[in-house]
Enzyme design. Sequence first.
Site, PDB file in Angstrom:
ATOM      1  N   HIS A 296       0.796  -0.985  -0.123  1.00 20.18           N
ATOM      2  CA  HIS A 296      -0.068  -0.029  -0.061  1.00 20.18           C
ATOM      3  C   HIS A 296       0.798   1.323  -0.096  1.00 20.18           C
ATOM      4  O   HIS A 296       0.675   2.205   0.883  1.00 20.18           O
ATOM      5  CB  HIS A 296      -0.923  -0.043   1.004  1.00 20.18           C
TER       6      HIS A 296
ATOM      7  N   GLU B  75      -2.368  -0.896  -6.306  1.00 18.99           N
ATOM      8  CA  GLU B  75      -2.381  -1.915  -5.459  1.00 18.99           C
ATOM      9  C   GLU B  75      -2.725  -3.201  -6.242  1.00 18.99           C
ATOM     10  O   GLU B  75      -3.924  -3.613  -6.801  1.00 18.99           O
ATOM     11  CB  GLU B  75      -3.368  -1.851  -4.340  1.00 18.99           C
TER      12      GLU B  75
END
Length: 392
Positions: free
Chosen positions: A212, A357
């Site tokens: 992340h 992501e």
Amino acid sequence: MKALKATLMGVGAAALMLSCAGSQQAPQLTVSGLNPAKFDTTIQAKPVKLYTLKNENGMEVCITNYGARIVSLVVPDKDGKPTDVVLGFDNIAQYADTINTPSDYGSSVGRYANRIKNGQFLLKGDTVKLRTNDGPNSLHGGGNTGWMHQVYEAEQIGDSILKLTIVAADGENGFPGKVMAVTTYKLTADNVLDMTWEAETDKPTIINQTNHNYYNLSGDFTQPAYDMVLYVNADNFTPSDKLYIPTGEIKSVEGTPMDFRQPHALGDSINSQFDQIQNATGYDHNYCLNTFKDGKGDDTQVCASLYSPKTGILMEMFTNEPGVQVYSGNFQGVGADKDIARKHGITYPKHVSVCLESQKYPDSPNHPEWVQPTLNPGEKYYSHAAYKFSIK
């Protein structure tokens, strides 16, 4: 003479003390300006510290084993200036404070990245109920009780590889199975930050890990990243409702502000009246990658990229996963968040960054027609993402 000698000795001793004090006040900082001492502590009765990866091209990646988080990522810009391109904090205290400074900055998310509707799903005919931490839904494996807030065991191999291992208990946040998971970060000689996630379980469970990082390739975290140019190699995306849960549809990006098949600046479309963008106040969507076909992802093809015309830094992404979540930092600089000081005392505005992501689609356990995150005993989970940096 004795008095003079004593005076000189006293001055010498004082100078030595001042010299020692001065050296203590000038710690050895990383290229990104981090003080490793601010990450050296004990959490959950386990040692935490800052690890540094580097290559001969001037790249540096600083990582804490708390949440397997990337704290800084330095890339030389078009003029050779070292530029930190990821958001975060400059001390472990703020990363660990889940009340006042909650964040997922740079973390290795587990067990399940993204959201699961109503915090439940069917697995082998049984209903699994998870801890909910995002309204009625489960997000990022439980958020402040998920893997991003656990201490990993770290093993650094030379200057370029860091292996981080976590053992998660059966029933943790509702997830079945004892799981051993390994996140490996590798910095290559050709400026690739390579990430792999591997896991094994003793009971059927689900795994969907990701990194992340919040990227701003301009290195200027005081301004929205509207000039960053985004490319996503995807013809389709999964629309979501106002709680960011997929509706179950797969829609074409054609003719919508979701289309990044031709690279363009984020600011060109982020304030569109398109319902999906209005729901999220920006981008927070899963793209169905063209690089994933016939049940297999081709991680030799670029699936997405970011480019900063200010620094000339280009980041190309590769993954074996079917999807990528594009998130434009919509919760940064909003409400109480706008007053939180981060790295080097900077407060972040809304839309200051972009996350890319790699993942299975959000809520995939509740959509059996999609690629499933199920992991059974005797199987090995493997996920791969790589980010290549260059100058354009």
